[in-house]
Design an enzyme around this catalytic site. Structure first.
Site, mmCIF file in Angstrom:
data_model
loop_
_atom_site.group_PDB
_atom_site.id
_atom_site.type_symbol
_atom_site.label_atom_id
_atom_site.label_comp_id
_atom_site.label_asym_id
_atom_site.label_seq_id
_atom_site.Cartn_x
_atom_site.Cartn_y
_atom_site.Cartn_z
ATOM 1 N N LYS A 140 0.785 -1.335 -0.086
ATOM 2 C CA LYS A 140 0.075 0.100 -0.049
ATOM 3 C C LYS A 140 0.906 1.377 0.007
ATOM 4 C CE LYS A 140 -4.254 -1.890 0.499
ATOM 5 N NZ LYS A 140 -5.301 -1.528 -0.376
ATOM 6 N N LYS A 154 -14.537 -6.847 -7.207
ATOM 7 C CA LYS A 154 -14.884 -6.938 -5.695
ATOM 8 C C LYS A 154 -16.497 -7.311 -5.787
ATOM 9 C CE LYS A 154 -10.809 -4.777 -3.809
ATOM 10 N NZ LYS A 154 -10.214 -3.681 -3.239
#
Length: 404
Positions: free
Chosen positions: A198, A302
């Site tokens: 990240k 997703k």
């Protein structure tokens, strides 16, 4: 025929094993809502609505959506709930629709939030798979084979037989370079072959990724995920710096804000590293925009964005038909939602010719359950290092709540 006897809503909180930090939030626990759809034969279908800034929902908003408009849709009610409040949720009376596809179509077309629709959609798919006596991945494969997904785009790129094990990457949340290196080394020692790091706009990205690469070694596949942290020019500068340093980054996920299709296309055209669209892509309409702008060669699907498996299957079919590489991902969610995502990922080819030796990975992005101190349910998927073993029991293989 079995009747849908009750829908229960479970509010769940589970501590995380550590801080989960991205460019948009930091969390120390999972907050989520589980749906349990119970039929007159005693089968329970399970679904999940993860709560986060990304899904744009609070727990109370999610519960209101599920117990109100969505329950009315699947129970053929005109509105209003029937039954009595229970400790675990609200009892609802009604009949299971004769045609599951009709209820799922109504859910897909609903204007209720996608994450809430995901919970109900996945619960109905789980219940249907159990009623047919097959696991959820096998049930989805039968839907694809029969053409009931109704995408109209062809499915030649999808697997003929669902995969039993799905490899996942594992996420390193935002942290200083030394901490990232320590965690990278630990994950590689535990057997993970693909790490996703990240990023945020404040960190020294080059120093961080150099530290991760040194700790992880050359055979480990590295991905970066900016979670919309940069504008186009900043993203190009950051990604080119990583390329110039020879760090061999497999993909750069969502470098610019969602909705900035021109910016996403600008980044894709200016760098060699493939760009993966995540927050930009929620549904088929978004995919059409991505194709029109030639914004990215990869997408992260997703279920909390698609509103469940019905639209997720249609999006998967359309993307693969257009030659777009697909990664199946998850929010920070539990084994319930991830179990449904694993069933979807099981429809993909086993390897697609990718290997760590050429800097590419067939790993999906389904490590959310690894961040939990415990699963909130009994049964279901099982994490085995970098692999997720899907249950071969009927449906998701979940036998009930494990917490509280």
């Amino acid at each position: 025929m079995a009747r849908l006897r009750e829908v229960r809503v479970h509010r769940v909180r589970v501590p995380l094993v550590g801080h989960f930090t991205t460019a948009v939030r930091s969390a120390t626990e999972l907050e989520t809502v589980l749906v349990e759809a119970i039929d007159s034969d005693g089968f329970s279908g399970w679904g999940e609505a993860p709560i986060s800034k990304v899904t744009r929902l609070s727990t109370e908003q999610t519960v209101a959506s599920i117990e109100g408009p969505l329950a009315a849709l699947v129970l053929h009610q005109d509105g209003g709930l029937h039954g009595t409040n229970a400790h675990s949720g609200t009892g609802l009376g009604g009949a299971l629709p004769g045609e599951l596809s009709e209820s799922l179509a109504r859910l897909e077309q609903s204007t209720e939030p996608p994450a809430a629709r995901m919970a109900m959609d996945c619960a109905l798919h789980d219940l249907a798979a159990q009623q047919h006596g097959v696991d959820l991945a096998t049930y989805l494969a039968s839907i694809i084979a029969s053409g009931e997904a109704q995408s109209g785009f062809g499915i030649k790129a999808l697997a003929k037989v669902p995969q039993v094990k799905i490899e996942t990457d594992i996420t390193l949340s935002v942290a200083p370079p030394a901490e990232l290196a320590t965690k990278a080394a630990a994950h590689v020692a535990a057997g993970f072959r693909c790490l996703k790091v990240k990023l945020d706009a404040r960190m020294d990205v080059l120093a961080s990724m150099q530290a991760v690469r040194a700790a992880a070694g050359d055979q480990t596949v590295l991905r970066i995920d900016a979670n919309q942290a940069f504008n186009a020019s900043e993203a190009i500068r950051v990604i080119r710096a990583l390329e110039d340093a020879g760090l061999n980054i497999e993909l750069a996920e969502q470098p610019v804000p969602a909705g900035d299709w021109a910016g996403l296309a600008q980044v894709s055209a200016a760098v060699e590293t493939p760009v993966l669209a995540d927050e930009s892509l929620w549904n088929l309409q978004d995919l059409e925009q991505l194709l029109r702008y030639q914004a990215a060669p990869m997408v992260n699907i997703k279920l909390a964005k698609t509103g469940g498996l019905r639209h997720g299957l249609r999006l998967l079919e359309r993307a693969t038909a257009e030659g777009i590489d697909v990664v199946i991902g998850c929010m920070l969610e539990s084994h319930v939602g991830i179990g449904a995502a694993v069933a979807l990922a099981a429809q993909l080819p086993a390897s697609d010719g990718r290997s760590a030796s050429d800097g590419r990975s067939a790993a999906q992005d389904l490590d959310g359950g690894l961040w939990l101190t415990a699963s909130p349910v009994r049964g279901g998927i099982e994490y085995q290092g970098m692999n997720i073993q899907r249950s071969t029991a009927p449906g998701l293989g979940i036998s009930g709540l494990a917490l509280g």
